[in-house]
Each structure stands twice: as structure tokens, then as C-alpha cells.
Design a protein around this motif. Sequence first.
Motif, PDB file in Angstrom:
ATOM      1  N   THR A  24     -25.530  -1.994 -44.539  1.00  0.00           N
ATOM      2  CA  THR A  24     -25.446  -3.701 -45.034  1.00  0.00           C
ATOM      3  C   THR A  24     -25.833  -3.191 -47.222  1.00  0.00           C
ATOM      4  N   LEU A  25     -25.109  -4.413 -47.118  1.00  0.00           N
ATOM      5  CA  LEU A  25     -25.640  -4.936 -48.653  1.00  0.00           C
ATOM      6  C   LEU A  25     -25.564  -6.380 -48.007  1.00  0.00           C
ATOM      7  N   LEU A  26     -26.231  -7.322 -48.266  1.00  0.00           N
ATOM      8  CA  LEU A  26     -26.639  -8.242 -47.675  1.00  0.00           C
ATOM      9  C   LEU A  26     -26.536  -9.397 -49.097  1.00  0.00           C
ATOM     10  N   MET A  31     -26.978 -12.389 -44.629  1.00  0.00           N
ATOM     11  CA  MET A  31     -28.022 -12.107 -44.384  1.00  0.00           C
ATOM     12  C   MET A  31     -28.614 -12.783 -43.108  1.00  0.00           C
ATOM     13  N   HIS A  32     -28.268 -13.720 -43.546  1.00  0.00           N
ATOM     14  CA  HIS A  32     -29.272 -14.336 -41.623  1.00  0.00           C
ATOM     15  C   HIS A  32     -29.012 -13.845 -40.530  1.00  0.00           C
ATOM     16  N   SER A  71     -21.816  -4.459 -42.976  1.00  0.00           N
ATOM     17  CA  SER A  71     -21.806  -5.714 -42.741  1.00  0.00           C
ATOM     18  C   SER A  71     -21.740  -5.981 -44.684  1.00  0.00           C
ATOM     19  N   VAL A  72     -20.565  -6.856 -44.997  1.00  0.00           N
ATOM     20  CA  VAL A  72     -20.558  -7.273 -46.434  1.00  0.00           C
ATOM     21  C   VAL A  72     -20.699  -8.607 -46.564  1.00  0.00           C
ATOM     22  N   THR A  73     -21.050  -9.442 -47.398  1.00  0.00           N
ATOM     23  CA  THR A  73     -20.748 -11.033 -47.612  1.00  0.00           C
ATOM     24  C   THR A  73     -19.567 -11.633 -47.944  1.00  0.00           C
ATOM     25  N   CYS A  74     -19.318 -12.547 -47.829  1.00  0.00           N
ATOM     26  CA  CYS A  74     -17.992 -12.790 -48.452  1.00  0.00           C
ATOM     27  C   CYS A  74     -17.636 -12.336 -49.590  1.00  0.00           C
ATOM     28  N   GLY A  75     -15.824 -13.055 -49.921  1.00  0.00           N
ATOM     29  CA  GLY A  75     -15.376 -13.011 -51.173  1.00  0.00           C
ATOM     30  C   GLY A  75     -15.565 -11.077 -51.872  1.00  0.00           C
ATOM     31  N   PRO A  76     -15.785 -11.518 -53.329  1.00  0.00           N
ATOM     32  CA  PRO A  76     -15.638  -9.849 -53.816  1.00  0.00           C
ATOM     33  C   PRO A  76     -17.050  -8.792 -52.660  1.00  0.00           C
ATOM     34  N   GLY A  77     -17.566  -9.496 -51.674  1.00  0.00           N
ATOM     35  CA  GLY A  77     -18.425  -8.419 -50.597  1.00  0.00           C
ATOM     36  C   GLY A  77     -17.313  -7.673 -50.301  1.00  0.00           C
ATOM     37  N   LEU A  78     -16.213  -8.716 -49.636  1.00  0.00           N
ATOM     38  CA  LEU A  78     -15.048  -7.793 -48.822  1.00  0.00           C
ATOM     39  C   LEU A  78     -14.070  -7.592 -49.279  1.00  0.00           C
ATOM     40  N   VAL A 157     -17.407 -14.729 -40.339  1.00  0.00           N
ATOM     41  CA  VAL A 157     -17.959 -16.603 -39.800  1.00  0.00           C
ATOM     42  C   VAL A 157     -18.121 -16.761 -41.377  1.00  0.00           C
ATOM     43  N   PRO A 158     -17.566 -18.154 -41.009  1.00  0.00           N
ATOM     44  CA  PRO A 158     -18.732 -19.152 -42.318  1.00  0.00           C
ATOM     45  C   PRO A 158     -19.212 -19.471 -42.530  1.00  0.00           C
ATOM     46  N   PHE A 159     -20.488 -18.787 -43.763  1.00  0.00           N
ATOM     47  CA  PHE A 159     -22.095 -18.294 -43.617  1.00  0.00           C
ATOM     48  C   PHE A 159     -22.680 -20.421 -42.859  1.00  0.00           C
TER      49      PHE A 159
END
Length: 552
Positions: A24-26, A31-32, A71-78, A157-159
Motif C-alpha cells: 500500500t501507499l497511504l 489510511m483508516h 491499496s491506494v487512495t483516490c484520484g491520482p493514487g488510482l 469506497v468514498p472515504f
Amino acid sequence: MTDPRIYDMLAHAFHAEGTRLLFTLLGDGNMHWATALEGLGCRLIHARHEHCAVSMAMAAVNAGEAVGVASVTCGPGLTQIMTALATAVRAHLPLVVFAGEAPLRQAWYNQEIDQAPFVTATGATYIRALSPARMADQVREAFFIARQERRPVVIGVPFDLQAQPAPDVKPYQPSTTLLPKLGRMQPDPAQLAEVARAVAAARRVIVVAGRGARAADAAAACVALADRCGGLLAATLPVRGLFHDHPFDLGVAGGFSSDTARAAFAEADLVLAVGASVTHHTADGGKLWPEARVVQIDSRPIGFNQGRRVADLYLQADARAGVEALLAALPEAPATPGFRSAALAERLQTAPADATPFPARPGLLDPRAVIRRLDAILPRDWEMVNASGHCSYFAAQMRGRPAEHFHTIREFGAIGNGLSYAIGVAAAKPGRPVVLFDGDGGFLMHAQELETVRRHGLPILLCLLNDGAYGSEIHKLRADGLPDAGAVFGRGDLGAVARGFGLDGAVVTDLAGLEAQIARFAETRRGMVLDFHIDDDVTSPVMRRAHPPKAH
């Protein structure tokens, strides 16, 4: 103690699916959830780039994980992970990626983007989870698709929704409870009789095993079949080494075949492809076995693959069941001795993979000599990871090493993944020494993951075949009579790069001290880069065949 949140519920669902390793990159979007999963006992490998996190999860599947999880975060993470997803789709790797999505309750969010079209464009599945009551079911659906269809799934999933109180839902039922329990597919008697007649009539048989043969535990049956026919054995690149201890093992079948193997394939009158999809690379575009009929034994024969007809005859069956049935249908002894001779066995053991001479250049190493020396020194039970690019041909010629210790993902042709793959293997096989073979160009695309190697204390030895350029490109440019300056960057000192990240590293221009350097790595198990300065004039036979010099 606070009431459980939706991210807690989702973490428990992933844990129930067997997730014990997460790459992952949080960020805000994950992150939660990742922290909750870590609290359940999952090991987290924190990458420095999102693409690398997903690539690590892909390699972990190759190394034995049932489903890779990233796991990645939204937007640029994806959006950063598109190349990895496309590769995982083509490699048929079961993968689940937990991704954040932009918050639902904000009128504007800087990283908001419609994520589904990006994912589906790669061939992966996107599941947008918006209903708290259904989210656990959607996690199960994601893992079911990944396991059953062997392809990546991204669940978004919306954070802000993740932070809401968890709904009261029924106990989680993992996807493994829904998978059908199937026996081995047996061949049709009429098909079997036709194939048995073709095999009995053949005089020079080669059995080529692929990933399906390994998955079905068909190696011993393939050996028995080749022995019955007086034939030879070979494996596709992903399962190179499946027959490493057999005297008539040709090694890799395909564009990476050795000179001796290519000569044998040219004489074959029948190729039995067992659990192999017979890709363009495996058949070398149809040039590898020009006179042979092809029989494919596979549970899902498709007939046409990558622009070519796959086979002349088909036996639809589980790889092991099909080969065992074919053995039972054949005579006890071959009609002729087939391919086998003491002279061929000797050549397979001693002849170089590529004997083409190249003039020596002072201060530079022949990559073939580098690999031969490494092959003699490196223990047979260490994990070997072969990256992509021009240099990958040379490392694929190592012999006498079992398939379970060889790892490569070549689909989609992307360089830059080697270090991530090595990290994925090291994480999936804790404590095992891992050796990566890569080029300087691919390595430098994601050299930042050296910090991940150091931080997690991973025992990875990077053997970089450094030609100071993008190897494939300079050879193509030169063959076409074009200037190569745009693909040449200089060799530099990649050992110093490693030392800058807190690891060991050295430039190698003389192989005399190589054994001592590898002994040091074996003793310390500390990440190390060996920067082999190789001669960029030495061209692989794959490149020479595909891009012969033109008259200019």
C-alpha cells in the motif's frame, strides 16, 4: 472504545478472505482501513509509489499468495496504477485493490475523478461500494471474481462514507465458501484416440509445458510422456525450470530458446503443448517449430490466440488428467528412439545458449559471461526474479534451477517493474534471499523502492546489467540506421545510488571478485546492488532475429 466504523467492517471482511499481506501507499482514501487491517494482524508493506504497490501484490501471487491485495487512495493514487492493472489482466493474476473514492458530501474535492472508466479500460473490474448494507457482500464479490476468473478487481469506497458507523450485518461469509469444488476434467474418448494416433505416428516429439501444467501438478506425467516417446521436454518462460533435472530438458520454449533448443524444435514433427496457451512468444511467431503439428492439451483450448492458430489437434482436459490418459492410450515402448542421444544430452548440459562471437571491449563485460558466472555462484534454492527488457534474455538462460524459485511477469511488455516484483516475492517468502536481474533503464524508473527494501529489511540482491541505455531501443535504432543518442544515458554508478539509500552497492567491471561480494550478501542478508557494466554491442539473439541490420 468507539463504535466500529465502516472501515473496520471492511477490514474484517478482507481479513476473513485470508488477507495477511497488504502492499500500500497511504492517503486520505485508505489510511483508516489499512490501519484497521494492520490491527487484525495483517503485514503491511508501504511502497513509495502506487504502481509499485500493485506490482508487488502481483509478484506475491506468483510467489504463492492465493490473491494479491494492494491499496491506494483516490484520484491520482488510482490513476497511477493503470499499467500494473493492464499487466495483471493479461497475466491472469487474481488481485483485489482497495481504493478510496472522493467524499460524497463535499461540493468540490481536488482529487475527484470518475475512477471506473480508467479501471475498466485495462480489462479489470471496478466495484463502486456506496451502500453500507451491501459493502461486505461487495468485498466477497471482488474476491470471488479475482479467484474464479483470475483477474484484478478494484473496489472503490468514498472515504467519508468509510468513517460512518458500521451497519449491523450478518456474519461474513468468505468467497472461498462459494467457489465450486471441481474434479479434474477428463478427456473425451474420441479426442483422446485421435491424439494418441498422432503421437504414435510421430518420430520427433517435444512436450512443452506451461503454467496450466504446473498448476495441475502435471510435470511428472509430462516427463513420463516424453520418456515414452523418446521425446524432449521444454517449458514456457513463466515456468522455466519445470524439468530442470531431466537430461533432455531444452529449457525455455519460445523466443528465449537456446541455440540447441531451436535446432531441436526445427526438427520436431509433433509438439505437445500441455497447459500452455501457445502465445506468440512461445511459438516465436510461428518460427520455432516450422514442420511440426501441434497438439494442445488444456482445460480451456481457445483455438486462436494473439493472431495465430494455436494447434492442429486439441484434447480438452485437465493437464495432468489429459497426459495420464494419453499415456494409457499409447504403446508401452516408442517405435523409434526419437530425438534422444548421448551427444544431445551433452550439448544440453554444456553448449552455450548463444555462441555468437562479439569482439571484447576493454572495461565492459559480456552479459552472457556475467550470467554464466552468477549461475555458477548463486545457490540453487534462492529466489530468482527476471524483469523485462533486452537484458531479460540473458538471465533466462540460467540452468538447473527449479520453477518454484523462478519468477517473471512479462505480459504487456512494460519495463520498470523488476524491483517491485522482487519486493513482492521477498514479502511473500519471508527470509528467503531474492535475486533480481534487471537493466539500468528499468531499474531507474522506480529506484525509489530501494528505500522500501531498506526500511523493511528485505534480503534482495539486485544484479543490474547496465548498458547505459534503454537496451531494446538502441538495438532497434541502430538496426534501422537511426541515431541512438535519444536512448543512451551513460552507465554512471548505480552502486552509489544503492549506498545513498542505505544499502550496499558496487560497480562490477571484473568478475574476479564476484564470489566474495555475493558471499557478503549471503552473510548479511542486507539489500545490495551489483552494477555490471556490460557491453552494449552484445545483442541478444531475440533482437538479432527481430531487427536485423538493414541496408542503409
